[in-house]
Design a protein around this motif. Structure first.
Motif, PDB file in Angstrom:
ATOM      1  N   ALA A 154       0.826  -1.206   0.000  1.00 47.48           N
ATOM      2  CA  ALA A 154       0.000   0.000   0.000  1.00 47.48           C
ATOM      3  C   ALA A 154       0.859   1.254   0.000  1.00 47.48           C
ATOM      4  O   ALA A 154       0.538   2.248  -0.664  1.00 47.48           O
ATOM      5  CB  ALA A 154      -0.922  -0.005   1.222  1.00 47.48           C
ATOM      6  N   MET A 166       2.174   1.812  -3.445  1.00 47.78           N
ATOM      7  CA  MET A 166       1.164   2.191  -4.432  1.00 47.78           C
ATOM      8  C   MET A 166       0.816   3.677  -4.418  1.00 47.78           C
ATOM      9  O   MET A 166       0.013   4.108  -5.245  1.00 47.78           O
ATOM     10  CB  MET A 166      -0.102   1.363  -4.222  1.00 47.78           C
ATOM     11  CG  MET A 166       0.063  -0.106  -4.611  1.00 47.78           C
ATOM     12  SD  MET A 166      -1.500  -1.011  -4.794  1.00 47.78           S
ATOM     13  CE  MET A 166      -2.222  -0.853  -3.177  1.00 47.78           C
ATOM     14  N   LEU A 209       1.322   5.096  -7.798  1.00 53.97           N
ATOM     15  CA  LEU A 209       0.567   4.537  -8.912  1.00 53.97           C
ATOM     16  C   LEU A 209      -0.755   5.274  -9.111  1.00 53.97           C
ATOM     17  O   LEU A 209      -1.275   5.907  -8.197  1.00 53.97           O
ATOM     18  CB  LEU A 209       0.280   3.047  -8.658  1.00 53.97           C
ATOM     19  CG  LEU A 209       1.491   2.135  -8.392  1.00 53.97           C
ATOM     20  CD1 LEU A 209       1.018   0.703  -8.160  1.00 53.97           C
ATOM     21  CD2 LEU A 209       2.492   2.193  -9.530  1.00 53.97           C
ATOM     22  N   TRP A 268      -4.900   5.153  -9.915  1.00 56.00           N
ATOM     23  CA  TRP A 268      -5.934   4.285  -9.338  1.00 56.00           C
ATOM     24  C   TRP A 268      -6.104   3.007 -10.150  1.00 56.00           C
ATOM     25  O   TRP A 268      -6.332   1.928  -9.587  1.00 56.00           O
ATOM     26  CB  TRP A 268      -7.263   5.029  -9.247  1.00 56.00           C
ATOM     27  CG  TRP A 268      -7.358   5.888  -8.028  1.00 56.00           C
ATOM     28  CD1 TRP A 268      -7.305   7.240  -7.950  1.00 56.00           C
ATOM     29  CD2 TRP A 268      -7.497   5.409  -6.682  1.00 56.00           C
ATOM     30  NE1 TRP A 268      -7.394   7.652  -6.642  1.00 56.00           N
ATOM     31  CE2 TRP A 268      -7.511   6.555  -5.833  1.00 56.00           C
ATOM     32  CE3 TRP A 268      -7.599   4.147  -6.097  1.00 56.00           C
ATOM     33  CZ2 TRP A 268      -7.638   6.453  -4.452  1.00 56.00           C
ATOM     34  CZ3 TRP A 268      -7.722   4.044  -4.722  1.00 56.00           C
ATOM     35  CH2 TRP A 268      -7.741   5.190  -3.913  1.00 56.00           C
ATOM     36  N   GLU A 325      -3.769   1.475 -11.885  1.00 61.46           N
ATOM     37  CA  GLU A 325      -2.606   0.632 -11.578  1.00 61.46           C
ATOM     38  C   GLU A 325      -2.704   0.037 -10.177  1.00 61.46           C
ATOM     39  O   GLU A 325      -2.278  -1.102  -9.946  1.00 61.46           O
ATOM     40  CB  GLU A 325      -1.324   1.457 -11.716  1.00 61.46           C
ATOM     41  CG  GLU A 325      -1.012   1.878 -13.140  1.00 61.46           C
ATOM     42  CD  GLU A 325       0.110   2.909 -13.213  1.00 61.46           C
ATOM     43  OE1 GLU A 325       0.743   3.027 -14.287  1.00 61.46           O
ATOM     44  OE2 GLU A 325       0.345   3.601 -12.197  1.00 61.46           O
ATOM     45  N   ARG A 326      -3.270   0.779  -9.229  1.00 59.63           N
ATOM     46  CA  ARG A 326      -3.439   0.253  -7.874  1.00 59.63           C
ATOM     47  C   ARG A 326      -4.387  -0.939  -7.869  1.00 59.63           C
ATOM     48  O   ARG A 326      -4.138  -1.945  -7.183  1.00 59.63           O
ATOM     49  CB  ARG A 326      -3.969   1.353  -6.952  1.00 59.63           C
ATOM     50  CG  ARG A 326      -2.973   2.467  -6.685  1.00 59.63           C
ATOM     51  CD  ARG A 326      -3.637   3.634  -5.960  1.00 59.63           C
ATOM     52  NE  ARG A 326      -2.715   4.753  -5.817  1.00 59.63           N
ATOM     53  CZ  ARG A 326      -3.074   5.956  -5.386  1.00 59.63           C
ATOM     54  NH1 ARG A 326      -4.334   6.185  -5.043  1.00 59.63           N
ATOM     55  NH2 ARG A 326      -2.178   6.927  -5.293  1.00 59.63           N
ATOM     56  N   ALA A 373      -2.557  -3.887  -9.299  1.00 55.55           N
ATOM     57  CA  ALA A 373      -1.557  -4.399  -8.357  1.00 55.55           C
ATOM     58  C   ALA A 373      -2.214  -5.170  -7.225  1.00 55.55           C
ATOM     59  O   ALA A 373      -1.769  -6.265  -6.851  1.00 55.55           O
ATOM     60  CB  ALA A 373      -0.724  -3.244  -7.807  1.00 55.55           C
ATOM     61  N   ALA A 374      -3.296  -4.631  -6.660  1.00 55.82           N
ATOM     62  CA  ALA A 374      -3.982  -5.317  -5.560  1.00 55.82           C
ATOM     63  C   ALA A 374      -4.583  -6.635  -6.030  1.00 55.82           C
ATOM     64  O   ALA A 374      -4.481  -7.661  -5.332  1.00 55.82           O
ATOM     65  CB  ALA A 374      -5.071  -4.414  -4.985  1.00 55.82           C
ATOM     66  N   CYS A 420       7.021  -4.498  -9.620  1.00 52.28           N
ATOM     67  CA  CYS A 420       7.054  -3.066  -9.947  1.00 52.28           C
ATOM     68  C   CYS A 420       8.494  -2.575 -10.113  1.00 52.28           C
ATOM     69  O   CYS A 420       8.758  -1.681 -10.932  1.00 52.28           O
ATOM     70  CB  CYS A 420       6.334  -2.268  -8.867  1.00 52.28           C
ATOM     71  SG  CYS A 420       4.535  -2.423  -8.909  1.00 52.28           S
ATOM     72  N   ALA A 472       0.938  10.655  -6.431  1.00 47.14           N
ATOM     73  CA  ALA A 472       0.571  10.166  -7.761  1.00 47.14           C
ATOM     74  C   ALA A 472       0.173  11.300  -8.688  1.00 47.14           C
ATOM     75  O   ALA A 472       0.371  11.221  -9.911  1.00 47.14           O
ATOM     76  CB  ALA A 472      -0.572   9.154  -7.645  1.00 47.14           C
TER      77      ALA A 472
END
Length: 427
Positions: A52, A55, A58, A60, A62-63, A66-67, A105, A209
């Motif tokens: 977190a 991120m 990153l 939104w 990309e977040r 990733a999650a 990443c 970001a």
């Protein structure tokens, strides 16, 4: 260049710790972290909190990717362990996916990004890895303190703690009276301190970001410096804590089984030999130091974050004392330790001036005076508690007051609202 130099210094420090830990027959921080790519991690919550933190650089979209990738990888690990009948006996059955995403990443930053975007993503990865590696580094440091310092100074600190009214014994009896519910609640707060730090840090870095840059000062910097300097004090002033030196957890190494029912009698303190397992991690209390840093940095957040910061500080103080991990003398030393570091880092960010130099010098002098008095004046402190107790509290309060007063002067002044000039009216 600054980030590159910091990365080189950090890598060198980790390699040195790895060699030192290997010397004592234990894996160091690098190997311990590398193992968690495959084996069940010690703390899955910490790995997801680290992801977190990464991120914040990153978008939104990309977040979410990733999650989702982290959760998907963890599900695959769970299926593989189930199919191979692999039992998770220590740590958590999740968290590997978060570590894979952080490392992924880093690969993307090197292979698919260029210029400022590459640097920003690598900084985010570095922040995430620093949090998890800091935990492993702390474990290695604790091992080294237990091996390198065979004698401890608990008798000195316990004697000096009479000046403060033996708060560990008092809070220990209170926590014991609450039963398993209170103990489990405080243990959850105590062990998940890094998660609270991530919550505050994510709020501080919420605009990274969009702005594509990090602020000059944030909580992670304070956390890392506390973790770097604190173990050095452990080596200078080794203390194991009341539950080990005066409680059942110390086994036959304990001076007596007194905690938390009976405060130790006042006598002439001596160095005492202790085992090579228990960390000498009391002076100062770094849990108190980190909780104080969370409290300070939560002050500029929304009201719910301010309440959370205050709650975590109070609960951490209750846990450190109530579980017998620290004396009262450790607690006030930890507060002064944090305020001095925070003042130094803020001065470094804004530029050193007279007020910053004076505050850091004063905090350093008070911290040094605490250590010297605990070591060389414990009997006098115990025999005259109505003199030395208020002096210790006043010294701590003076550092707090100096920090608040100085940092308020550093805050940018809001420009006064301009009043519209009166306009002539038509008659």
């Amino acid at each position: 260049m600054l980030w590159a130099a910091a990365a080189v210094v950090t890598l060198g420090f980790l390699i040195a710790l790895e060699i030192a830990a290997r010397h004592y027959g234990m894996p160091g921080p690098i190997v311990a972290q590398a193992q968690e790519v495959i084996i069940a991690p010690k703390s899955g919550f910490l790995l997801y909190a680290s992801m977190a933190l990464m991120m914040v650089v990153l978008t939104w979209k990309e977040r979410l990717i990733a999650a989702g990738a982290a959760i998907g990888i963890d599900l695959i690990f769970l299926l593989v362990r189930w199919a191979t009948d692999t039992k998770v006996t220590e740590g958590h059955p999740f968290g590997n996916g978060a570590l894979w995403v952080i490392l992924g990443c880093a690969v993307i930053a090197v292979t698919r990004r260029t210029g400022q975007e590459r640097a920003l993503l690598l900084k985010g990865v570095g922040l995430g890895l620093l949090l998890v590696t800091g935990r492993k580094t702390g474990d290695a440091w604790l091992l080294i303190t237990s091996k390198a310092r065979p004698t401890v100074l608990d008798q000195y600190v316990a004697t000096a703690d009479h000046a403060l009214g033996n708060p560990s014994w008092l809070v220990g009896r209170i926590v014991t009276a609450t039963g398993s519910i209170g103990a489990h609640f405080l243990d959850a707060v105590y062990t998940q301190l890094p998660v609270a730090a991530v919550a505050v840090t994510v709020y501080q870095l919420r605009k990274v970001a969009v702005e594509r840059r990090f602020p000059g000062h944030h909580l992670v910097r304070t956390f890392l410096v506390i973790g770097l300097l604190g173990p050095a004090i452990y080596m200078i002033f080794p203390v194991v804590g009341p539950i080990f030196a005066y409680g059942a957890d110390g086994g036959h190494w304990a001076l007596a089984n007194l905690w938390p029912d009976t405060p130790p009698p006042i006598g002439t303190p001596h160095h005492m030999t202790f085992d090579e397992i228990t960390p000498r991690n009391c002076m100062p209390s770094l849990h108190t130091a980190w909780a104080t840093a969370i409290f300070i940095h939560s002050r500029k957040g929304p009201r719910i974050l301010q309440f959370a910061g205050a709650f975590w500080l109070v609960a951490t103080l209750g846990a450190t004392l109530g579980f017998g991990y620290h004396y009262g003398a450790d607690i006030i030393a930890g507060v002064v330790f944090t305020l001095t570091i925070e003042a130094a880092l803020r001065s470094l960010d804004r530029g050193w001036d007279r007020s910053g130099i004076q505050l850091v010098a004063y905090g350093t002098a008070v911290f040094a005076a605490f250590l010297v008095s605990y070591r060389y004046l414990p009997v006098e402190m115990a025999e005259h508690p109505w003199v030395f107790g208020p002096l210790l509290i006043l010294a701590t309060a003076s550092v707090i007051y100096g920090y608040v007063r100085t940092t308020r002067l550093w805050e940018p002044k809001a420009a006064p609202a301009q009043q519209p000039e009166p306009q002539p009216e038509l008659v």
